[in-house]
Design a protein around this motif. Structure first.
Motif, PDB file in Angstrom:
ATOM      1  N   TRP A   1       3.458  14.011   0.236  1.00  0.00           N
ATOM      2  CA  TRP A   1       3.333  14.730   1.507  1.00  0.00           C
ATOM      3  C   TRP A   1       2.146  14.164   2.271  1.00  0.00           C
ATOM      4  CZ3 TRP A   1       7.198  17.354   3.243  1.00  0.00           C
ATOM      5  CH2 TRP A   1       8.056  18.016   2.366  1.00  0.00           C
ATOM      6  N   GLU A   2       2.258  14.146   3.589  1.00  0.00           N
ATOM      7  CA  GLU A   2       1.200  13.580   4.420  1.00  0.00           C
ATOM      8  C   GLU A   2      -0.143  14.286   4.234  1.00  0.00           C
ATOM      9  OE1 GLU A   2       1.622  14.005   8.684  1.00  0.00           O
ATOM     10  OE2 GLU A   2       2.614  15.932   8.431  1.00  0.00           O
ATOM     11  N   HIS A   3      -0.137  15.547   3.792  1.00  0.00           N
ATOM     12  CA  HIS A   3      -1.389  16.287   3.628  1.00  0.00           C
ATOM     13  C   HIS A   3      -2.065  16.031   2.276  1.00  0.00           C
ATOM     14  CE1 HIS A   3       1.490  19.075   1.672  1.00  0.00           C
ATOM     15  NE2 HIS A   3       0.489  19.242   0.835  1.00  0.00           N
ATOM     16  N   GLU A   4      -1.378  15.350   1.371  1.00  0.00           N
ATOM     17  CA  GLU A   4      -1.948  15.111   0.042  1.00  0.00           C
ATOM     18  C   GLU A   4      -3.129  14.147   0.118  1.00  0.00           C
ATOM     19  OE1 GLU A   4       0.557  14.481  -3.491  1.00  0.00           O
ATOM     20  OE2 GLU A   4       2.262  14.818  -2.131  1.00  0.00           O
ATOM     21  N   ASP A   5      -4.052  14.322  -0.808  1.00  0.00           N
ATOM     22  CA  ASP A   5      -5.185  13.413  -0.918  1.00  0.00           C
ATOM     23  C   ASP A   5      -4.649  12.029  -1.301  1.00  0.00           C
ATOM     24  OD1 ASP A   5      -7.236  12.202  -3.196  1.00  0.00           O
ATOM     25  OD2 ASP A   5      -8.240  12.961  -1.392  1.00  0.00           O
ATOM     26  N   PRO A   6      -4.961  11.009  -0.513  1.00  0.00           N
ATOM     27  CA  PRO A   6      -4.386   9.683  -0.786  1.00  0.00           C
ATOM     28  C   PRO A   6      -4.816   9.089  -2.124  1.00  0.00           C
ATOM     29  CG  PRO A   6      -5.926   9.583   1.060  1.00  0.00           C
ATOM     30  CD  PRO A   6      -5.767  11.021   0.702  1.00  0.00           C
ATOM     31  N   VAL A   7      -6.030   9.381  -2.568  1.00  0.00           N
ATOM     32  CA  VAL A   7      -6.497   8.840  -3.849  1.00  0.00           C
ATOM     33  C   VAL A   7      -5.715   9.469  -5.003  1.00  0.00           C
ATOM     34  CG1 VAL A   7      -8.492   8.646  -5.391  1.00  0.00           C
ATOM     35  CG2 VAL A   7      -8.771   8.261  -2.928  1.00  0.00           C
ATOM     36  N   GLN A   8      -5.516  10.781  -4.945  1.00  0.00           N
ATOM     37  CA  GLN A   8      -4.729  11.446  -5.991  1.00  0.00           C
ATOM     38  C   GLN A   8      -3.278  10.979  -5.968  1.00  0.00           C
ATOM     39  OE1 GLN A   8      -5.284  15.640  -5.393  1.00  0.00           O
ATOM     40  NE2 GLN A   8      -7.292  15.649  -6.386  1.00  0.00           N
ATOM     41  N   ALA A   9      -2.724  10.827  -4.769  1.00  0.00           N
ATOM     42  CA  ALA A   9      -1.343  10.344  -4.653  1.00  0.00           C
ATOM     43  C   ALA A   9      -1.234   8.923  -5.196  1.00  0.00           C
ATOM     44  CB  ALA A   9      -0.888  10.408  -3.193  1.00  0.00           C
ATOM     45  N   ALA A  10      -2.237   8.096  -4.923  1.00  0.00           N
ATOM     46  CA  ALA A  10      -2.235   6.711  -5.421  1.00  0.00           C
ATOM     47  C   ALA A  10      -2.260   6.702  -6.948  1.00  0.00           C
ATOM     48  CB  ALA A  10      -3.427   5.943  -4.867  1.00  0.00           C
ATOM     49  N   ARG A  11      -2.994   7.615  -7.544  1.00  0.00           N
ATOM     50  CA  ARG A  11      -3.022   7.698  -9.019  1.00  0.00           C
ATOM     51  C   ARG A  11      -1.651   8.096  -9.558  1.00  0.00           C
ATOM     52  NH1 ARG A  11      -8.380  10.718  -8.610  1.00  0.00           N
ATOM     53  NH2 ARG A  11      -9.888   9.036  -8.490  1.00  0.00           N
ATOM     54  N   ARG A  12      -0.963   8.990  -8.846  1.00  0.00           N
ATOM     55  CA  ARG A  12       0.398   9.360  -9.248  1.00  0.00           C
ATOM     56  C   ARG A  12       1.319   8.151  -9.196  1.00  0.00           C
ATOM     57  NH1 ARG A  12       1.781  13.463  -5.409  1.00  0.00           N
ATOM     58  NH2 ARG A  12       3.841  12.579  -5.200  1.00  0.00           N
ATOM     59  N   VAL A  13       1.188   7.374  -8.137  1.00  0.00           N
ATOM     60  CA  VAL A  13       1.983   6.149  -7.999  1.00  0.00           C
ATOM     61  C   VAL A  13       1.650   5.201  -9.145  1.00  0.00           C
ATOM     62  CG1 VAL A  13       2.351   4.092  -6.571  1.00  0.00           C
ATOM     63  CG2 VAL A  13       2.244   6.359  -5.491  1.00  0.00           C
ATOM     64  N   GLU A  14       0.371   5.054  -9.437  1.00  0.00           N
ATOM     65  CA  GLU A  14      -0.070   4.149 -10.495  1.00  0.00           C
ATOM     66  C   GLU A  14       0.552   4.517 -11.844  1.00  0.00           C
ATOM     67  OE1 GLU A  14      -4.228   2.208 -12.071  1.00  0.00           O
ATOM     68  OE2 GLU A  14      -4.222   4.354 -11.599  1.00  0.00           O
ATOM     69  N   THR A  15       0.647   5.817 -12.148  1.00  0.00           N
ATOM     70  CA  THR A  15       1.225   6.225 -13.433  1.00  0.00           C
ATOM     71  C   THR A  15       2.693   5.838 -13.536  1.00  0.00           C
ATOM     72  OG1 THR A  15       1.823   8.459 -12.699  1.00  0.00           O
ATOM     73  CG2 THR A  15      -0.358   8.181 -13.711  1.00  0.00           C
ATOM     74  N   MET A  16       3.356   5.734 -12.393  1.00  0.00           N
ATOM     75  CA  MET A  16       4.767   5.330 -12.394  1.00  0.00           C
ATOM     76  C   MET A  16       4.914   3.813 -12.472  1.00  0.00           C
ATOM     77  SD  MET A  16       6.500   8.134 -12.196  1.00  0.00           S
ATOM     78  CE  MET A  16       8.104   7.825 -11.512  1.00  0.00           C
TER      79      MET A  16
ATOM     80  N   ALA B   1      -5.510   3.170  -0.757  1.00  0.00           N
ATOM     81  CA  ALA B   1      -5.833   3.729  -2.074  1.00  0.00           C
ATOM     82  C   ALA B   1      -5.043   3.036  -3.185  1.00  0.00           C
ATOM     83  CB  ALA B   1      -5.574   5.239  -2.086  1.00  0.00           C
ATOM     84  N   VAL B   2      -3.781   2.747  -2.951  1.00  0.00           N
ATOM     85  CA  VAL B   2      -2.948   2.057  -3.948  1.00  0.00           C
ATOM     86  C   VAL B   2      -3.450   0.623  -4.134  1.00  0.00           C
ATOM     87  CG1 VAL B   2      -0.625   1.166  -4.401  1.00  0.00           C
ATOM     88  CG2 VAL B   2      -0.917   3.518  -3.611  1.00  0.00           C
ATOM     89  N   HIS B   3      -3.776  -0.028  -3.053  1.00  0.00           N
ATOM     90  CA  HIS B   3      -4.291  -1.404  -3.107  1.00  0.00           C
ATOM     91  C   HIS B   3      -5.617  -1.453  -3.869  1.00  0.00           C
ATOM     92  CE1 HIS B   3      -5.794  -5.306  -1.614  1.00  0.00           C
ATOM     93  NE2 HIS B   3      -4.510  -5.601  -1.498  1.00  0.00           N
ATOM     94  N   ALA B   4      -6.466  -0.450  -3.661  1.00  0.00           N
ATOM     95  CA  ALA B   4      -7.763  -0.391  -4.349  1.00  0.00           C
ATOM     96  C   ALA B   4      -7.599  -0.275  -5.863  1.00  0.00           C
ATOM     97  CB  ALA B   4      -8.590   0.783  -3.823  1.00  0.00           C
TER      98      ALA B   4
ATOM     99  N   THR C   1       1.482   5.004   9.856  1.00  0.00           N
ATOM    100  CA  THR C   1       0.798   6.221  10.270  1.00  0.00           C
ATOM    101  C   THR C   1      -0.530   6.319   9.523  1.00  0.00           C
ATOM    102  OG1 THR C   1       1.831   7.551   8.536  1.00  0.00           O
ATOM    103  CG2 THR C   1       3.000   7.415  10.668  1.00  0.00           C
ATOM    104  N   LYS C   2      -1.424   7.168   9.976  1.00  0.00           N
ATOM    105  CA  LYS C   2      -2.724   7.311   9.309  1.00  0.00           C
ATOM    106  C   LYS C   2      -2.575   7.702   7.837  1.00  0.00           C
ATOM    107  CE  LYS C   2      -5.501   8.182  13.383  1.00  0.00           C
ATOM    108  NZ  LYS C   2      -6.325   9.138  14.125  1.00  0.00           N
ATOM    109  N   PRO C   3      -1.744   8.712   7.501  1.00  0.00           N
ATOM    110  CA  PRO C   3      -1.586   9.052   6.084  1.00  0.00           C
ATOM    111  C   PRO C   3      -1.008   7.897   5.264  1.00  0.00           C
ATOM    112  CG  PRO C   3      -0.738  10.820   7.460  1.00  0.00           C
ATOM    113  CD  PRO C   3      -1.033   9.663   8.364  1.00  0.00           C
ATOM    114  N   GLU C   4      -0.065   7.160   5.844  1.00  0.00           N
ATOM    115  CA  GLU C   4       0.540   6.028   5.132  1.00  0.00           C
ATOM    116  C   GLU C   4      -0.486   4.920   4.898  1.00  0.00           C
ATOM    117  OE1 GLU C   4       3.883   2.591   5.826  1.00  0.00           O
ATOM    118  OE2 GLU C   4       4.204   4.501   6.850  1.00  0.00           O
ATOM    119  N   LEU C   5      -1.276   4.619   5.907  1.00  0.00           N
ATOM    120  CA  LEU C   5      -2.310   3.586   5.754  1.00  0.00           C
ATOM    121  C   LEU C   5      -3.340   3.996   4.712  1.00  0.00           C
ATOM    122  CD1 LEU C   5      -2.816   2.528   9.481  1.00  0.00           C
ATOM    123  CD2 LEU C   5      -1.664   1.230   7.673  1.00  0.00           C
ATOM    124  N   ALA C   6      -3.706   5.270   4.691  1.00  0.00           N
ATOM    125  CA  ALA C   6      -4.670   5.760   3.703  1.00  0.00           C
ATOM    126  C   ALA C   6      -4.098   5.621   2.288  1.00  0.00           C
ATOM    127  CB  ALA C   6      -5.041   7.220   3.991  1.00  0.00           C
ATOM    128  N   LEU C   7      -2.827   5.937   2.118  1.00  0.00           N
ATOM    129  CA  LEU C   7      -2.188   5.783   0.809  1.00  0.00           C
ATOM    130  C   LEU C   7      -2.134   4.317   0.415  1.00  0.00           C
ATOM    131  CD1 LEU C   7      -0.661   6.958  -1.624  1.00  0.00           C
ATOM    132  CD2 LEU C   7       1.450   6.712  -0.288  1.00  0.00           C
TER     133      LEU C   7
END
Length: 147
Positions: free
Chosen positions: A121-136, A35-38, A26-32
């Protein structure tokens, strides 16, 4: 075995619309994922962290044992954006309730197996969500490299 032709959808148009919803990419998933790949992180896409249970995470970091789920606001009952269905309200309310219940069970089963879960959540900013993933992921990814 014969298949019932009766549908849960309120109309043929609704049924066609629901059937066309994508289960992945989905668009939100691809954006995340972008961002995670970046951030330099590499992951598996649409992967089952635990083979024994039929639950697929959107992104999985196997070495770090982190499973990331991108949850849609309607389907998972977002407290900010979930809207109550007008047609077939009882059906959809029950469907969202069961989805939330399954999400909680998934989180529990993964935690019991030593996994950490990130829900986005699909409405979350993908860059911020990617940073959350990165911390984990980062602390465990670094440990895996030094073993």
């Amino acid at each position: 075995m014969t298949r019932s032709t009766e549908s849960w959808a309120s109309s043929e148009a609704t049924r066609a619309s629901m059937r066309s919803n994508k289960g992945r990419d989905t668009k939100p998933e691809l954006a995340l994922r972008r961002a995670v790949h970046a951030l330099g992180l590499r992951y598996r896409v649409s992967y089952r962290p635990l083979k024994a249970i039929r639950r697929t995470a959107d992104l999985v970091f196997t070495r770090a044992k982190v499973a990331v789920f991108m949850d849609g606001c309607f389907w998972h009952g977002c407290p900010q954006h979930h809207t109550v269905a007008v047609t077939n309200a009882g059906f959809w309310a029950e469907k969202v309730r069961r989805t939330r219940e399954r999400d909680a069970e998934t989180d529990r089963l993964l935690a019991e197996a030593g996994w950490r879960v990130v829900r986005v959540w699909e409405h979350e900013d993908p860059v911020q969500a990617a940073r959350r993933v990165e911390t984990m992921v980062r602390p465990y990814a670094a440990d895996a490299l030094h073993k």
